[in-house]
Design a protein around this motif. Structure first.
Motif, short mmCIF file in Angstrom:
data_model
loop_
_atom_site.label_atom_id
_atom_site.label_comp_id
_atom_site.label_asym_id
_atom_site.label_seq_id
_atom_site.Cartn_x
_atom_site.Cartn_y
_atom_site.Cartn_z
N GLY A 244 0.80 -1.23 0.00
CA GLY A 244 0.00 0.00 0.00
C GLY A 244 0.82 1.27 0.00
N PHE A 245 2.01 1.21 -0.61
CA PHE A 245 2.90 2.38 -0.57
C PHE A 245 2.22 3.62 -1.15
CE2 PHE A 245 6.20 5.25 -1.87
CZ PHE A 245 7.21 5.08 -0.94
N ALA A 246 1.49 3.45 -2.25
CA ALA A 246 0.86 4.61 -2.91
C ALA A 246 -0.19 5.27 -2.02
CB ALA A 246 0.23 4.18 -4.23
N LEU A 247 -0.66 4.55 -1.03
CA LEU A 247 -1.64 5.11 -0.09
C LEU A 247 -0.99 5.61 1.18
CD1 LEU A 247 -4.42 2.36 -0.41
CD2 LEU A 247 -4.27 4.54 -1.63
N GLY A 248 0.35 5.59 1.20
CA GLY A 248 1.06 6.01 2.39
C GLY A 248 1.13 4.93 3.45
N LEU A 249 0.93 3.67 3.04
CA LEU A 249 0.93 2.55 3.98
C LEU A 249 2.24 1.77 3.89
CD1 LEU A 249 -2.72 1.30 3.34
CD2 LEU A 249 -1.92 2.93 5.09
N TYR B 180 -8.01 1.18 -3.39
CA TYR B 180 -6.68 0.68 -3.07
C TYR B 180 -5.69 0.91 -4.21
CZ TYR B 180 -2.96 -2.27 -1.27
OH TYR B 180 -1.76 -2.71 -0.80
N THR B 181 -6.02 0.41 -5.39
CA THR B 181 -5.08 0.50 -6.52
C THR B 181 -4.98 1.93 -7.01
OG1 THR B 181 -5.63 -1.76 -7.18
CG2 THR B 181 -4.55 -0.36 -8.82
N ARG B 182 -3.77 2.38 -7.23
CA ARG B 182 -3.53 3.70 -7.78
C ARG B 182 -2.81 3.58 -9.12
NH1 ARG B 182 -6.89 4.68 -5.07
NH2 ARG B 182 -7.12 6.09 -3.29
N TRP B 183 -3.19 4.49 -10.02
CA TRP B 183 -2.57 4.52 -11.34
C TRP B 183 -1.37 5.46 -11.33
CZ3 TRP B 183 -3.51 1.43 -15.41
CH2 TRP B 183 -4.66 0.64 -15.35
N ALA B 184 -0.22 4.93 -11.72
CA ALA B 184 0.96 5.77 -11.92
C ALA B 184 0.95 6.18 -13.39
CB ALA B 184 2.23 4.99 -11.58
N PRO B 185 0.52 7.39 -13.69
CA PRO B 185 0.32 7.79 -15.08
C PRO B 185 1.63 8.26 -15.72
CG PRO B 185 -0.43 9.53 -13.62
CD PRO B 185 0.08 8.43 -12.74
N LEU C 178 -2.15 8.96 -9.49
CA LEU C 178 -1.02 9.57 -8.79
C LEU C 178 -0.48 10.73 -9.63
CD1 LEU C 178 0.78 6.30 -7.66
CD2 LEU C 178 -0.54 7.86 -6.21
N PRO C 179 0.49 11.48 -9.14
CA PRO C 179 1.05 12.57 -9.94
C PRO C 179 1.66 12.07 -11.25
CG PRO C 179 1.66 12.83 -7.65
CD PRO C 179 1.00 11.49 -7.76
N TYR C 180 1.59 12.93 -12.23
CA TYR C 180 2.07 12.64 -13.58
C TYR C 180 3.55 12.29 -13.56
CZ TYR C 180 2.49 13.64 -18.65
OH TYR C 180 2.69 13.58 -20.01
#
Length: 751
Positions: free
Chosen positions: A41-46, A311-316, A368-370
């Motif tokens: 969960g790194f992208a969520l700060g976990l 939960y899932t985040r997109w790294a664009p 997530l950020p570009y």
């Protein structure tokens, strides 16, 4: 270890048995495979993975669990925690939490009341990063040994990166490889793995390559389109998450086929990522989704079927570079005939539309950020006949191709997810030199350089005008012919003359390649001249600076110039069709002119017929004035200002006013009074039998040769001789076309 299996995936549960006393028992279902990786969960700060566990035992007993760390003999094991109670049917299930760790764990369970009754799993698990990436051939070639002929680098850690893909080119079906020196998958995958590990040496990664050459997402979501099967991608996903894992990061840089959507990229694909339309309304499949003027996509699936948006985040990732198919005159038009290359224009439009999608407030935070735009690597190979081929794909015969792209890919994912401490370089500062001699653009991320400069390679010669130190810049849509690196900044010079307020510059238009000459730019490796910044990214000379900077950053700050016209010895000149109004006691004439010293020969700014009111510029730089009243008496007779007060070869604002009642005539230049001529008033009036003439005197003589922005006339005057604030009775201004249509214009029209 490499596991290969067909698309039909089954997970067999096994049981770890323990010796138990007769009063209770406990068994645990094994994980489906050894070294299963769970996302933290790194992208969520976990920093924690959730591991589903289950098994059987004696009803009513509380089951405790811990993650036993195998690589340090239990030193970093988690504490025992209650996770379940065995139900009346003898079954239990619960969830164990474990932190991200360099060690592999084994799941360890026991009965709380009888801790001696325990079971420990045979298959290990880890907690790290589960990353999926979606695309077509550019990404599929990462795991192709056919296309990638370079030597794989030695792995920094042979037990930390896993790679999963579906072998669409062969017969291996679903392939799951632990990336090691013996089984690197390919040189590009090894380079990708090393890049991840260089920045995150204690982390573990599971990479899921959801790729299929020559396909589009529009095919993938449409069950009636056989170009790409959604269920094959889903099977790969299901295998990657067979033990209850979740994908923490999904990445996207898919622009080859869907780039044809152009400006409608966001509108067309928004439901795929979000399950919503752009305005935030729910989008339920199956349904046809209309976009643009007449486009439509049949959506039978969206990513919400496999990814939890909570939960899932997109790294664009940004679009990669798209190289030219033939010789060009600029970034989007071919050289012969100037026909627009729709594909390249659409890549530019889709880049802009993608950025808009990422920042759309209705996306619900899934983006997530570009990330990085992958611009600095080699595409294609020589064709053996002096040409270049396969320029749509990263090269497989040099480390500057697939390996370089893999490094950029890995850095982009980590940067977007916040795993590294640097920002993606952007051109976020710009300064237009005041005289228009050049423009400087730079980045707050660090000094601008290029791959060629960083490698100490010789500069390109002057075979082509666009072979500049920095490639990819255009001036008013025309490639810049002189773009240099000066003290860590890009300095752009005009292609001719000086910059004016109307000029526009931009970087990275079209396919963001800077290329014009085909195949010369390929052989010259012009990609090495694209701007980069050394942010400390391992394995690279620098990170590419994003294409298409914010227009507000590049905004031209040179002062706007008012349109003007130019007179010759025969015109244009201007004459009022009507006489001075009755009872006029004062007149003011103001304007802005630029008079060449070489042309002046005692010429008139204005004159009222029969020397009623004249202003003549002398070759000495003095202004000579004449004024009569309504009786013809001379109030001011050919009196001059001091020499040199009227500067030549530069713009001069003049204001000349006469007041017959109060007895004065004042000359003001550039806002300053230079002379006042006083007199004893006569009739106190101007004659009503005279007409205003501008830029000449009587009988078409003494024509002023000059550039003229404006001349204004008032039949009134202020006390200090400055221009009145009221609307003038006449204004002569504008470009040549406007001037030539003026009702007062006589003589030769302006060119």
């Amino acid at each position: 270890m490499m596991i290969m299996m067909g698309i039909s995936i089954a997970t067999a549960a096994s049981t770890s048995e323990v010796s138990t006393p007769p009063e209770a028992e406990l068994a645990m279902t094994e994980l489906s495979r050894d070294r299963t990786l769970f996302d933290s969960g790194f992208a969520l700060g976990l920093n924690t993975g959730k591991i589903p566990l289950s098994g059987t035992g004696t009803a009513g007993h509380v089951v405790q669990a811990r993650a036993y760390s195998t690589d340090d003999s239990g030193a970093s094991s988690t504490n025992w925690v209650d996770i379940a109670t065995v139900d009346d049917f003898g079954n239990w299930s619960g969830e164990l939490s474990a932190p991200r760790n360099a060690s592999w764990y084994r799941p360890d369970v026991r009965l709380k009341a009888l801790p001696g009754i325990a079971a420990i799993g045979g298959n290990r698990f880890g907690v790290g990063h589960v990353i999926a990436f979606w695309g077509q051939s550019e990404d599929e070639r990462f795991h192709s040994t056919y296309y990638d002929q370079t030597t794989a680098p030695a792995l920094l850690n042979e037990d930390a990166v896993q790679y999963m893909y579906f072998d669409r080119a062969g017969s291996d079906g679903l392939v799951h490889t632990h990336v090691t020196d013996a089984t690197p998958v390919s040189a590009a995958v090894a380079a990708l793995a090393n890049t991840l590990l260089s920045e995150r040496p204690d982390d573990k990664f599971a990479l899921v390559a959801q790729t299929h050459s020559g396909t589009s997402p529009m095919q993938m979501v449409n069950d009636s389109d056989t170009g790409r099967d959604w269920f094959t991608d889903k099977a790969l996903h299901d295998y990657a998450t067979a033990d209850g894992q979740q994908v923490g990061l999904a990445t996207w840089s898919w622009f080859a086929a869907p780039g044809s959507l152009g400006a409608f990229y966001e509108e067309a694909l928004f439901p795929l990522f979000t399950g919503l339309t752009m305005d935030g309304a729910p989008f339920t499949t199956p349904a046809a989704h209309a976009y643009g003027f007449s486009g439509s996509i049949q959506y039978d699936h969206t990513f919400l079927e496999i990814y939890d948006p909570a939960y899932t985040r997109w790294a664009p990732l940004g679009p990669h570079r798209f190289d030219i198919p033939e010789t060009m005159q600029d970034a989007t038009h071919i050289a012969n005939g100037g026909t627009e290359v729709t594909n390249l224009l659409n890549k530019q439009l889709s880049r802009e539309s993608w950025r808009s999608m990422i920042t759309n407030a209705n996306a619900g935070g899934v983006f997530l950020p570009y990330g990085v735009e992958m611009l600095t690597y080699q595409n294609g190979v020589p064709d053996g006949f002096g040409g270049w081929t396969d320029w749509a794909h990263p090269a497989g015969g040099t480390t500057d191709g697939l390996q370089q792209r893999a490094k950029l890919f890995a850095h982009s994912i980590m940067q977007s997810a916040g795993m590294v401490g640097w920002d993606v370089p952007e051109f976020d500062h710009c300064e237009w030199e005041a005289s228009g001699a050049y423009v400087e653009i730079w980045s707050s991320s660090g000094p601008i350089t290029t791959t060629r400069l960083a490698r100490g390679e010789a500069a390109l010669d002057d075979s082509f005008a666009h072979w500049t130190d920095i490639a990819g810049w255009q001036i008013n849509g025309i490639p810049a012919q002189r773009a240099e690196v000066v003290a860590g900044r890009v300095r752009i010079y005009p292609n001719s003359g000086t910059f004016t307020y109307a000029d526009v510059i931009n970087f990275g238009e079209g396919g963001a390649s800077g290329m014009l000459a085909h195949p010369d730019d390929f052989y010259a490796a012009l990609w090495e001249n694209l701007p980069i910044v050394d942010v400390g990214a391992t394995g690279l000379e620098g990170i590419p600076v994003r294409a298409l900077p914010d227009p507000a950053v590049l905004a031209n700050t040179l002062p706007a110039s008012t349109p003007f016209f130019t007179t010759t010895a025969t015109g244009p000149r201007f004459e009022s069709p009507t006489n001075i109004p009755a009872n006029t006691t004062a007149i003011t004439i103001a304007g802005r002119v630029r008079v060449p010293a070489a042309s002046i020969s005692n010429d008139n700014l204005f004159a009222f017929t029969s020397t009623t009111f004249d202003a003549q510029i002398l070759s000495s730089g003095a202004v000579r004035m004449t004024l009569e009243d309504s009786t013809g008496a001379k109030m001011v007779q050919a009196q001059s200002t001091a020499d040199g007060v009227f500067p030549f070869d530069q713009w001069v604002d003049f204001e000349i006013a006469a007041d017959q009642v109060n007895g004065w005539l004042k000359v003001r230049l550039n806002g300053v009074e230079v002379s006042e001529f006083t007199f004893t008033p006569g009739s106190g009036l101007f004659t009503t039998s005279r007409k205003a003439r501008v830029l000449y005197q009587n009988s078409d003589s003494n024509q002023l040769i000059a550039d003229v922005e404006r001349v204004q006339i008032w039949y009134e005057a202020t006390t200090d001789g400055s221009a009145p604030t009221t609307v003038p009775v006449k204004e002569i201004s504008g470009d040549a076309d406007t001037i030539n249509a003026d009702a007062w214009m006589v003589g030769t029209p302006a060119a």
